[in-house]
Scaffold this motif. Structure first.
Motif, PDB file in Angstrom:
ATOM      1  N   PHE A  96      20.960-117.282 -36.406  1.00  0.00           N
ATOM      2  CA  PHE A  96      21.724-116.331 -35.595  1.00  0.00           C
ATOM      3  C   PHE A  96      21.299-114.914 -35.954  1.00  0.00           C
ATOM      4  N   ASP A  97      21.642-113.978 -35.087  1.00  0.00           N
ATOM      5  CA  ASP A  97      21.214-112.601 -35.254  1.00  0.00           C
ATOM      6  C   ASP A  97      22.352-111.733 -35.792  1.00  0.00           C
ATOM      7  N   THR A  98      21.957-110.635 -36.435  1.00  0.00           N
ATOM      8  CA  THR A  98      22.903-109.681 -37.002  1.00  0.00           C
ATOM      9  C   THR A  98      22.495-108.265 -36.594  1.00  0.00           C
ATOM     10  N   GLY A  99      23.489-107.403 -36.482  1.00  0.00           N
ATOM     11  CA  GLY A  99      23.236-106.009 -36.129  1.00  0.00           C
ATOM     12  C   GLY A  99      23.836-105.072 -37.145  1.00  0.00           C
ATOM     13  N   GLY A 100      23.058-104.121 -37.599  1.00  0.00           N
ATOM     14  CA  GLY A 100      23.536-103.168 -38.584  1.00  0.00           C
ATOM     15  C   GLY A 100      24.258-101.985 -37.959  1.00  0.00           C
ATOM     16  N   ARG A 101      24.742-101.113 -38.836  1.00  0.00           N
ATOM     17  CA  ARG A 101      25.540 -99.966 -38.398  1.00  0.00           C
ATOM     18  C   ARG A 101      24.782 -99.091 -37.409  1.00  0.00           C
ATOM     19  N   ALA A 102      23.498 -98.855 -37.666  1.00  0.00           N
ATOM     20  CA  ALA A 102      22.729 -97.979 -36.785  1.00  0.00           C
ATOM     21  C   ALA A 102      22.655 -98.529 -35.368  1.00  0.00           C
ATOM     22  N   MET A 103      22.573 -99.830 -35.237  1.00  0.00           N
ATOM     23  CA  MET A 103      22.499-100.423 -33.909  1.00  0.00           C
ATOM     24  C   MET A 103      23.845-100.370 -33.198  1.00  0.00           C
ATOM     25  N   LEU A 104      24.896-100.792 -33.881  1.00  0.00           N
ATOM     26  CA  LEU A 104      26.203-100.849 -33.225  1.00  0.00           C
ATOM     27  C   LEU A 104      26.730 -99.464 -32.867  1.00  0.00           C
ATOM     28  N   ARG A 105      26.476 -98.481 -33.709  1.00  0.00           N
ATOM     29  CA  ARG A 105      27.018 -97.151 -33.428  1.00  0.00           C
ATOM     30  C   ARG A 105      26.211 -96.412 -32.369  1.00  0.00           C
TER      31      ARG A 105
ATOM     32  N   TYR B 139      18.393-104.443 -36.505  1.00  0.00           N
ATOM     33  CA  TYR B 139      18.644-105.719 -35.825  1.00  0.00           C
ATOM     34  C   TYR B 139      17.754-106.781 -36.454  1.00  0.00           C
ATOM     35  N   ARG B 140      18.367-107.917 -36.851  1.00  0.00           N
ATOM     36  CA  ARG B 140      17.618-108.959 -37.537  1.00  0.00           C
ATOM     37  C   ARG B 140      17.977-110.326 -36.969  1.00  0.00           C
ATOM     38  N   ILE B 141      16.986-111.201 -36.944  1.00  0.00           N
ATOM     39  CA  ILE B 141      17.151-112.579 -36.501  1.00  0.00           C
ATOM     40  C   ILE B 141      16.932-113.453 -37.723  1.00  0.00           C
ATOM     41  N   ASN B 142      17.940-114.250 -38.074  1.00  0.00           N
ATOM     42  CA  ASN B 142      17.986-114.886 -39.389  1.00  0.00           C
ATOM     43  C   ASN B 142      18.056-116.407 -39.306  1.00  0.00           C
ATOM     44  N   LEU B 143      17.448-117.040 -40.273  1.00  0.00           N
ATOM     45  CA  LEU B 143      17.535-118.481 -40.439  1.00  0.00           C
ATOM     46  C   LEU B 143      18.237-118.779 -41.748  1.00  0.00           C
ATOM     47  N   PHE B 144      19.355-119.504 -41.669  1.00  0.00           N
ATOM     48  CA  PHE B 144      20.143-119.882 -42.845  1.00  0.00           C
ATOM     49  C   PHE B 144      20.194-121.403 -42.974  1.00  0.00           C
ATOM     50  N   THR B 145      20.517-121.853 -44.183  1.00  0.00           N
ATOM     51  CA  THR B 145      20.916-123.235 -44.418  1.00  0.00           C
ATOM     52  C   THR B 145      22.403-123.232 -44.745  1.00  0.00           C
ATOM     53  N   LEU B 146      23.143-124.125 -44.113  1.00  0.00           N
ATOM     54  CA  LEU B 146      24.583-124.208 -44.308  1.00  0.00           C
ATOM     55  C   LEU B 146      24.922-124.920 -45.616  1.00  0.00           C
ATOM     56  N   GLY B 147      25.931-124.405 -46.295  1.00  0.00           N
ATOM     57  CA  GLY B 147      26.426-125.073 -47.484  1.00  0.00           C
ATOM     58  C   GLY B 147      25.624-124.757 -48.733  1.00  0.00           C
TER      59      GLY B 147
END
Length: 270
Positions: free
Chosen positions: A182-191, A262-270
């Protein structure tokens, strides 16, 4: 021409990446070549031309990065299960699907009603009408053979942080060891989102601010990869047109805060 669009404020944002993919499909050197998206834009009664700016091409690059991880998962697990949370009018299942996989496309009822006009369910692809915040759909996915891979593109950004944390917690509890992109957005992007031309005709705004995806490991995640438009998967970057392959790394050196927000991330759950 199909019926007029009747979608909620946030749901209407799904038309931005659809139009971006349609424009990309008509280019001489496309990134995705999503002909189905171009077909849908022709059939849907909506003023797509009001969408302008770099967010259109950005949505295409974003989809390509997500595609890279889904493709990798299905290559390793051709009979695995992919779950797209907030699928919109995405064509990922049709573009990447295998004849052995299981795929769930989940979205809100108004979006699903629209989606069903163009994407009927099949033996391999099932549409679920539900909110990502609704826990009931987890049982249906858990009853399907694993391993599982979850992908949520430009969806969690519109939730509050406590809602995102709850989604992560539920998935980590039920599907430990599964992948979650999933993707995340930092302060600079949202503001600065009101300065984005593509949002000037829409009322929905992103809410969840995350400057460092590594902090999400406190939620029961393990960060495997974090990409920007300038740092896609190497095997993917080689396929991009030169305007992106060379132009985006140069832009990242000139304005790193902008490119890293703005970043697109790959995580493993748990």
């Amino acid at each position: 021409m199909g019926p007029p669009v009747e979608l909620g404020e946030v749901q209407e944002t799904l038309l931005i990446p659809l139009y971006g993919r349609a424009l990309d499909a008509k280019k001489r050197h496309p990134v995705l070549g999503d002909a189905k998206a171009a077909e849908l834009v022709e059939r849907i009664d909506y003023d797509f031309a009001k969408f302008r700016g770099p967010a259109l091409s950005g949505s295409v690059l974003r989809s390509a990065i997500f595609d890279g991880w889904v493709r990798r998962f299905l290559s390793a697990h051709p009979a695995g299960t992919v779950v797209e949370l907030g699928t919109g009018l995405n064509t990922r299942a049709q573009r990447l699907g295998t004849d052995r996989m299981h795929w769930f496309d989940l979205d809100l009822p108004d979006t699903v009603a629209m989606r069903r006009q163009f994407f009927p369910d099949s033996d391999r692809v099932t549409t679920i009408s539900a909110s990502v915040l609704d826990p009931e759909w987890l049982d249906q996915v858990a009853d399907t053979a694993g391993p599982h891979f979850f992908v949520s593109e430009a969806v969690l950004l519109y939730l509050a942080e406590d809602q995102v944390r709850e989604v992560v917690r539920r998935l980590a509890d039920r599907f430990p060891g599964s992948g979650f992109a999933f993707d995340t957005g930092g302060r600079a992007m949202l503001r600065n989102q009101d300065r984005n031309p593509v949002f000037k005709t829409l009322t929905a705004r992103m809410r969840w601010e995350c400057d460092d995806p590594r902090r999400l490991e406190e939620w029961g995640l393990r960060l495997e990869e974090s990409r920007t438009f300038a740092t896609p998967q190497p095997e993917l970057a080689r396929t991009w047109p030169a305007r992106y392959r060379y132009g985006l790394p140069l832009l990242a050196r000139l304005v790193p805060p902008l490119m890293n927000a703005y970043r697109i991330n790959l995580f493993t759950l748990g």
